[in-house]
Motif scaffolding. Structure first.
Motif, PDB file in Angstrom:
ATOM      1  N   PHE A  75       0.826  -1.202   0.000  1.00 35.72           N
ATOM      2  CA  PHE A  75       0.000   0.000   0.000  1.00 35.72           C
ATOM      3  C   PHE A  75       0.866   1.260   0.000  1.00 35.72           C
ATOM      4  O   PHE A  75       0.587   2.227  -0.717  1.00 35.72           O
ATOM      5  N   CYS A 243      -7.574  -0.807  -1.260  1.00 34.25           N
ATOM      6  CA  CYS A 243      -8.075  -1.720  -0.238  1.00 34.25           C
ATOM      7  C   CYS A 243      -8.545  -3.028  -0.871  1.00 34.25           C
ATOM      8  O   CYS A 243      -8.319  -4.114  -0.318  1.00 34.25           O
ATOM      9  N   MET A 246      -5.445  -5.089  -1.558  1.00 33.05           N
ATOM     10  CA  MET A 246      -4.877  -5.720  -0.364  1.00 33.05           C
ATOM     11  C   MET A 246      -5.696  -6.932   0.069  1.00 33.05           C
ATOM     12  O   MET A 246      -5.139  -7.987   0.411  1.00 33.05           O
ATOM     13  N   CYS A 320     -11.847  -4.249   4.355  1.00 35.86           N
ATOM     14  CA  CYS A 320     -10.460  -4.611   4.644  1.00 35.86           C
ATOM     15  C   CYS A 320     -10.233  -4.753   6.152  1.00 35.86           C
ATOM     16  O   CYS A 320      -9.657  -5.740   6.618  1.00 35.86           O
ATOM     17  N   HIS A 345      -0.572  -5.206   5.521  1.00 36.78           N
ATOM     18  CA  HIS A 345      -1.895  -4.823   5.025  1.00 36.78           C
ATOM     19  C   HIS A 345      -2.837  -4.440   6.168  1.00 36.78           C
ATOM     20  O   HIS A 345      -3.680  -3.547   6.005  1.00 36.78           O
TER      21      HIS A 345
END
Length: 376
Positions: A75, A243, A246, A320, A345
Motif C-alpha cells: 500500500f 483496499c 490488499m 479490509c 496490510h
C-alpha cells in the motif's frame, strides 16, 4: 469503465511488476529508489499526463486499476507512486510551459519524487483552516509555515503546497504553489508511527520564507479550494481500489495455503468452519469492487462523484479492516511471517481509513448527500 487494449496490456505489466519486484522488497524496502525508477519506466508516474508533455495520455480508470495492483503488494509504495503521478498530472494541466519543462521530465522518468502538501498540525479534513501563509512580494510569493503527515515528504524534491493568501479560514484565499523542497529555507522532518509504512516516505517540512516566482502559483486563490474538492473524489476512489487489492492478495494467499495445509487428516479448505470466513470476505470484496467500478466510471465522466467515491471508500476500507484479521487467523501463526502481506496490510487498512477523509467524516458526507433533508 472498460480499459482500452493498450491499457489492458499496461495493467498486465504493472501487475507482474507488483508481484515480482514490489512484493519481495516490501518487508524491508532495500533498493527502493531503483524500484521507483522501474515504476516510472512502466509509465506509472505519467499515466494521465498527456503524451505531448511526455506522459502516457491514458485514463483515470487505468490509474485506479494500477493502484489496486500495486497496493496488493504494498500500500505504501502505491501511495508514493500515485502521489508523484498526481503532481506530474497537475503540472501538465495547470503549469506554464517553463515550469512544466523544468520539473516534469525528472518526475516522469523517476529521478525525482513529489508530494501534495495540504495537512498541517491543526488542520486535516478541515482544509479551509490551513495556516501556511503566502505573502505577495516583488516578482513572486514568500511562503511561511509547516506541513505534516505528507506522503513522500522525506525524499520529494518538489511539492504542490496549498497556502492561505488571505485570512485564515477563508477558503477563497487558498492558493496552490509549486515549491522546490531542496531550497535552503525548507527544513524536513520524518514522521513515524507504530504502524510501519516506510515506503510511503511520510514526513513533514517547514517553509521558512521560501520565495517562489509568480509563475509557480499553480492555482490562484479561489481556484485551489474548488480544485481539491473535485480531485479528492478521485483520491478516495483509488484508495478504495487499493483496499480491494490488499484484500484480494490476502485471499489469494489464504486460499493457496488452505489447499496445502493439513489439519486432522485433510486440507484446511475441506473444513467448512475454515471456508466460511473466506467466503464472507470474497463476497464483501465483490461488493467493494462494484462500488469502486461505479465511482471510477462516474469520476471519469466528469460527473459529481462525491457520493459514490465516499461510499466506495467507506465500504472498501471497512471490508479490509473487518476481514484481514479473520484471514490472518485462517493462516494461523504462519501468517505472521514477513513474506506474507497480512501484517503490513492490516496496518495499511488503518491508514486508508484516515487518508483523504476519515471513515467517520465520509459517513457524515453520505448521510447529507444520499437523502438530503427536504427544503422547508
Amino acid at each position: 469503465m472498460t480499459l482500452t487494449a493498450a491499457e489492458t496490456e499496461s495493467l498486465a505489466r504493472i501487475t507482474t511488476f507488483a508481484q515480482q519486484v514490489i512484493a519481495p522488497n516490501a518487508p524491508d524496502w532495500a533498493g527502493a529508489p531503483a524500484i521507483f525508477e522501474q515504476a516510472a519506466a512502466l509509465g506509472l508516474t505519467g499515466i494521465e499526463v498527456p503524451a505531448a508533455d511526455g506522459g502516457r495520455g491514458q485514463s483515470y480508470a487505468l490509474k485506479a486499476a494500477a493502484c489496486e495492483a500495486l497496493a496488493a503488494a504494498d500500500f505504501g509504495f502505491a501511495m508514493s507512486v500515485v502521489n508523484t503521478h498526481n503532481v506530474a498530472h497537475k503540472l501538465s494541466q495547470c503549469a506554464p510551459p517553463a515550469v512544466k519543462s523544468k520539473y516534469l521530465p525528472a518526475l516522469l522518468d523517476g529521478r525525482q519524487t513529489a508530494c501534495t502538501a495540504l495537512t498541517e498540525k491543526t488542520s486535516g479534513s478541515d482544509f479551509a483552516a490551513i495556516e501556511m501563509r503566502a505573502h505577495k512580494v516583488e516578482g513572486g510569493w514568500r511562503l511561511e509555515g509547516e506541513k505534516r503527515w505528507i506522503i513522500n515528504a522525506r525524499h520529494a524534491s518538489l511539492a504542490i503546497v496549498y497556502a492561505q493568501c488571505a485570512q485564515i479560514g477563508d477558503s477563497r484565499g487558498i492558493g496552490a504553489f509549486v515549491v522546490d523542497l531542496t531550497a535552503p529555507e525548507c527544513t524536513r522532518f520524518a514522521q513515524d508511527s507504530e504502524i510501519a509504512q516506510v515506503s510511503t516516505g511520510t514526513g513533514g517540512f517547514a517553509l521558512n520564507g521560501v520565495v517562489v516566482p509568480d509563475d509557480h502559483l499553480l492555482l490562484t486563490p479561489g481556484q485551489a479550494f474548488k480544485s481539491i474538492l473535485t480531485e479528492i473524489n478521485g483520491a478516495r476512489t483509488y484508495v478504495a481500489a487499493m483496499c480491494c487489492g490488499m484484500l484480494d492478495a490476502a485471499l489469494e494467499t489464504v486460499s493457496a495455503y488452505g489447499q496445502t495445509r493439513q489439519s486432522f487428516g485433510k486440507p484446511l479448505a475441506a473444513h467448512q468452519g475454515w471456508r466460511l470466513p473466506v467466503a464472507r470476505a470474497e463476497t464483501d470484496l465483490a461488493a467493494a469492487r462494484a462500488l469502486v467500478a461505479a465511482a471510477t466510471a462516474q469520476f471519469s465522466s466528469g460527473a459529481d462523484a462525491q457520493l459514490l467515491s465516499a461510499q466506495a471508500k467507506i465500504h472498501a476500507v471497512t471490508t479490509c479492516q473487518t476481514h484481514l484479521p479473520h484471514l490472518l487467523h485462517a493462516m494461523g501463526a504462519e501468517g505472521l511471517r514477513p513474506e506474507y502481506p497480512f501484517i503490513r496490510h492490516l496496518g495499511a487498512a488503518q491508514i486508508a481509513g484516515l487518508a483523504d477523509g476519515s471513515t467517520e467524516m465520509l459517513l457524515e458526507r453520505v448521510a447529507k448527500i444520499a437523502r438530503p433533508a427536504p427544503v422547508k
